[in-house]
Scaffold this active site. Sequence first.
Site, PDB file in Angstrom:
ATOM      1  N   ASP A  29       0.866  -1.172   0.000  1.00  0.00           N
ATOM      2  CA  ASP A  29       0.000   0.000   0.000  1.00  0.00           C
ATOM      3  C   ASP A  29       0.903   1.223   0.000  1.00  0.00           C
ATOM      4  OD1 ASP A  29       0.901  -0.302   2.600  1.00  0.00           O
ATOM      5  OD2 ASP A  29      -0.999   0.176   3.539  1.00  0.00           O
ATOM      6  N   TYR A  62       3.139   4.594   0.724  1.00  0.00           N
ATOM      7  CA  TYR A  62       3.901   5.087   1.870  1.00  0.00           C
ATOM      8  C   TYR A  62       2.981   5.928   2.752  1.00  0.00           C
ATOM      9  CZ  TYR A  62       8.093   4.015  -0.952  1.00  0.00           C
ATOM     10  OH  TYR A  62       9.074   3.402  -1.706  1.00  0.00           O
ATOM     11  N   PHE A  74       6.196   2.144  -4.706  1.00  0.00           N
ATOM     12  CA  PHE A  74       7.613   2.349  -4.385  1.00  0.00           C
ATOM     13  C   PHE A  74       8.158   3.714  -4.805  1.00  0.00           C
ATOM     14  CE2 PHE A  74       7.056  -2.277  -4.785  1.00  0.00           C
ATOM     15  CZ  PHE A  74       7.409  -2.653  -3.498  1.00  0.00           C
ATOM     16  N   HIS A  81      10.168  -8.699   0.399  1.00  0.00           N
ATOM     17  CA  HIS A  81       9.944  -7.270   0.194  1.00  0.00           C
ATOM     18  C   HIS A  81      11.260  -6.510   0.399  1.00  0.00           C
ATOM     19  CE1 HIS A  81       8.248  -3.236   0.954  1.00  0.00           C
ATOM     20  NE2 HIS A  81       7.190  -3.675   0.284  1.00  0.00           N
TER      21      HIS A  81
END
Length: 261
Positions: A95, A97, A108, A222
């Site tokens: 989801d 930041y 990202f 991740h």
Amino acid sequence: MPNSDSLDSDALFELGAPAAEAVGYAGLAALPLNELLAPGWAEVLAPAEGQLRDVLRFLGDEVSGGHAVLPPPSSVLRAFRQPLADVRVLIVGQDPYPTPGHAVGLSFAVDGATRPIPRSLANIYKELDADLGLPPRIHGDLGGWADQGVLLLNRVLSVRAGAAGSHRNKGWEAITAAAISALVNRTTPSGAPAPLVAILWGKDAETVRPLLGATPVIASAHPSPLSAARGFFGSRPFSRANTLLREQGDGTVDWELPPLP
């Protein structure tokens, strides 16, 4: 209901576009689907239109309740302004930041002026350097990847400021699942599957694997500082994606980003 004829749909989705911020999330929920999404996406996501409008109204309710929501209305559907037909690589995130000013609607990525960049993105750059020898950048503008058909898609497209994961199970998952299924079901004029490589980083991203069918998948931990050392570093996703694209006859992605945005 806002008068959609008074809104410039091109300006609406530019970062910081005043028209989008003026109408807010609830206002977006009232706009025609083809003003919210690029035409190809509007067509394939039409069956999920009701769910999309529901989640946009939910975001409006969040704001009315005094919560800051990220990213801003101008960016919340930014991933779907990229032409569906142009997508060659799918990178799935979790989801946005939750830090105010960071989320820009592409997984990202952050605005090119954001300093310092998030640590997950810094780790992505470290792996890019180790994989392809491309120097890390000080900025987080990943538009150069998106322009080449890399779809940077979070599983959930919004978040309360300061509360990671706060908008899970509010409706986004069904919409992003429909989007991924639409990608997988594209065909070339000959009827063959359209070229596509999926890069899945983390457990949330892994949940979409059943939707991907025969699509080549590159999966790892991740890039978060909490997990990057447990399989993200050394996974070589960028060179592997290019190899898989070449095998599908679709060239490669130039993963090198400009020194400055």
